[in-house]
Design a protein around this motif. Structure first.
Motif, PDB file in Angstrom:
ATOM      1  N   GLU A  75     -15.846  -0.986   8.182  1.00 27.32           N
ATOM      2  CA  GLU A  75     -14.966  -1.890   8.681  1.00 27.32           C
ATOM      3  C   GLU A  75     -14.016  -2.522   7.689  1.00 27.32           C
ATOM      4  O   GLU A  75     -12.890  -3.017   7.965  1.00 27.32           O
ATOM      5  CB  GLU A  75     -15.717  -3.062   9.688  1.00 27.32           C
ATOM      6  N   PHE A  76     -14.683  -2.645   6.534  1.00 29.60           N
ATOM      7  CA  PHE A  76     -13.854  -3.435   5.328  1.00 29.60           C
ATOM      8  C   PHE A  76     -12.509  -2.604   5.169  1.00 29.60           C
ATOM      9  O   PHE A  76     -11.394  -2.718   4.955  1.00 29.60           O
ATOM     10  CB  PHE A  76     -14.612  -3.820   4.200  1.00 29.60           C
ATOM     11  N   GLU A  89      -6.899  -0.461   5.201  1.00 30.15           N
ATOM     12  CA  GLU A  89      -6.022   0.599   5.762  1.00 30.15           C
ATOM     13  C   GLU A  89      -4.921  -0.052   6.674  1.00 30.15           C
ATOM     14  O   GLU A  89      -3.969   0.206   6.421  1.00 30.15           O
ATOM     15  CB  GLU A  89      -6.809   1.637   6.128  1.00 30.15           C
ATOM     16  N   GLU A  90      -5.300  -1.133   7.355  1.00 30.44           N
ATOM     17  CA  GLU A  90      -4.576  -1.768   8.674  1.00 30.44           C
ATOM     18  C   GLU A  90      -3.380  -2.408   7.923  1.00 30.44           C
ATOM     19  O   GLU A  90      -2.180  -2.244   8.402  1.00 30.44           O
ATOM     20  CB  GLU A  90      -5.418  -2.588   9.428  1.00 30.44           C
ATOM     21  N   VAL A  91      -3.618  -3.102   6.962  1.00 31.16           N
ATOM     22  CA  VAL A  91      -2.673  -3.733   6.345  1.00 31.16           C
ATOM     23  C   VAL A  91      -1.480  -3.083   5.514  1.00 31.16           C
ATOM     24  O   VAL A  91      -0.369  -3.536   5.084  1.00 31.16           O
ATOM     25  CB  VAL A  91      -3.065  -5.056   5.306  1.00 31.16           C
ATOM     26  N   THR A  92      -1.603  -1.922   5.429  1.00 36.95           N
ATOM     27  CA  THR A  92      -0.807  -0.706   4.641  1.00 36.95           C
ATOM     28  C   THR A  92      -0.024  -0.187   5.737  1.00 36.95           C
ATOM     29  O   THR A  92       0.791   0.949   5.080  1.00 36.95           O
ATOM     30  CB  THR A  92      -1.544  -0.106   3.447  1.00 36.95           C
ATOM     31  N   LYS A  93      -0.486  -0.142   7.009  1.00 39.85           N
ATOM     32  CA  LYS A  93      -0.222   0.973   7.887  1.00 39.85           C
ATOM     33  C   LYS A  93       0.464   0.284   9.098  1.00 39.85           C
ATOM     34  O   LYS A  93       0.736   0.723  10.300  1.00 39.85           O
ATOM     35  CB  LYS A  93      -1.197   1.858   8.495  1.00 39.85           C
ATOM     36  N   ILE A  94       0.854  -1.019   8.934  1.00 37.70           N
ATOM     37  CA  ILE A  94       1.534  -1.836   9.837  1.00 37.70           C
ATOM     38  C   ILE A  94       2.883  -1.384  10.580  1.00 37.70           C
ATOM     39  O   ILE A  94       2.976  -1.289  11.866  1.00 37.70           O
ATOM     40  CB  ILE A  94       1.757  -3.298   9.640  1.00 37.70           C
ATOM     41  N   HIS A  95       3.497  -0.308   9.800  1.00 35.03           N
ATOM     42  CA  HIS A  95       4.525   0.287  10.252  1.00 35.03           C
ATOM     43  C   HIS A  95       4.712   1.280  10.987  1.00 35.03           C
ATOM     44  O   HIS A  95       5.619   1.698  11.600  1.00 35.03           O
ATOM     45  CB  HIS A  95       5.491   0.383   8.790  1.00 35.03           C
TER      46      HIS A  95
END
Length: 292
Positions: A84-85, A90-96
């Protein structure tokens, strides 16, 4: 056969100090009834009838060994925690990578019904209608969960300006976790280099997402994004707002990007921008672009 060691030291008529390989303990009582306490936390009470060989012992407390099943569950729980961490990182670097559906304002069938009354105004370049479209669709609503703030504005229907306040302290964690060989969770301070690289990817990813959504829902030729953050002014000791990134996206070049595969921190070479960044120092302040 293993070598065992045990020694008892009398502390009076009713107490003994017991030394063994398993630890140190104290026992109290008289013949037939004794109570002992060990350093591992276990306690034992023994009751017997002298001369009969009949006795009763009850042990309670102490460290309970985990079963194989319990250990397996704990490892699985730790694995999920680390996974989960990593997913959050990864989520904060793939927002686009995901954005709004594109609206062609000249084709009625692509305009959402709730915006149909604005179609003519948007096509004619009515800036107030632009704002109403953004307010209705709320394209950045999911980004608010990261703690960031956004403002948009323009005085020209050919472009729109978005300002993005990072609030990095609410987004990038200061620690990282991993799984040890034994299946336990290890937590340590995130290195400055890793923190700065994550921050850069996050900033660039959100900037691309802003441009992606604004190009999708508004008929503008350019999207200008200014990224700011509140940082300590070493001259005054107070927080001031500084610009970390300023970029002008033109529609043709932007729509030529493969946003699902692009590196958010590297694609800005395709656009006019101001950004100073190093892995060791992070972002340095820059000037906002104003000539576009």
């Amino acid at each position: 056969m293993g070598l065992n060691f045990r020694k008892s030291i009398s502390l009076g008529k009713l107490a003994k100090l017991n030394l063994s390989k398993s630890g140190v303990g104290l026992s109290f009582g008289v013949k037939g009834a004794r109570y002992s306490v060990n350093t591992n936390g276990s306690r034992r009470a023994t009751f017997g009838i002298p001369g009969t060989g009949i006795s009763y012992t009850k042990t309670f407390g102490g460290k309970k060994k985990k079963s194989t099943r319990e250990k397996k569950k704990e490892v699985e729980k730790n694995e999920n925690l680390v996974e989960e961490f990593n997913q959050d990182i990864e989520e904060v670097t793939k927002i686009h990578a995901v954005g709004m559906d594109k609206i062609d304002w000249k084709r009625t069938e692509t305009v959402p019904r709730k915006l149909s009354s604005l179609q003519e105004k948007v096509v004619s370049g009515d800036i107030d209608a632009y704002y109403e479209v953004v307010e209705t669709l709320e394209p950045f609503d999911d980004l608010l969960a990261f703690g960031s703030e956004f403002e948009i504005g323009t005085d020209n229907p050919a472009y729109i300006v978005a300002e993005f306040n990072v609030k990095q302290e609410d987004v990038i964690p200061e620690t990282e976790i991993s799984l040890t060989a034994s299946g336990k969770v290890s937590e340590k301070a995130m290195s400055k280099t890793m923190y700065n690289e994550l921050l850069q990817d996050y900033v660039c990813s959100v900037t691309l997402r802003l441009a992606r959504d604004l190009f999708a829902i508004l008929p503008v030729d350019k999207v200008v994004v200014h990224v700011v953050d509140d940082m300590i002014n070493t001259a005054t000791g107070h927080k001031d707002e500084y610009t970390l990134l300023s970029v002008v996206f033109d529609r043709d070049t932007f729509e030529g990007l493969n946003l699902e595969a692009v590196d958010p921190s590297e694609c800005f070479i395709n656009f006019e921008h101001n950004m100073k960044f190093s892995k060791t120092k992070g972002f340095s302040t820059v000037l906002k672009l104003t000539d576009f």
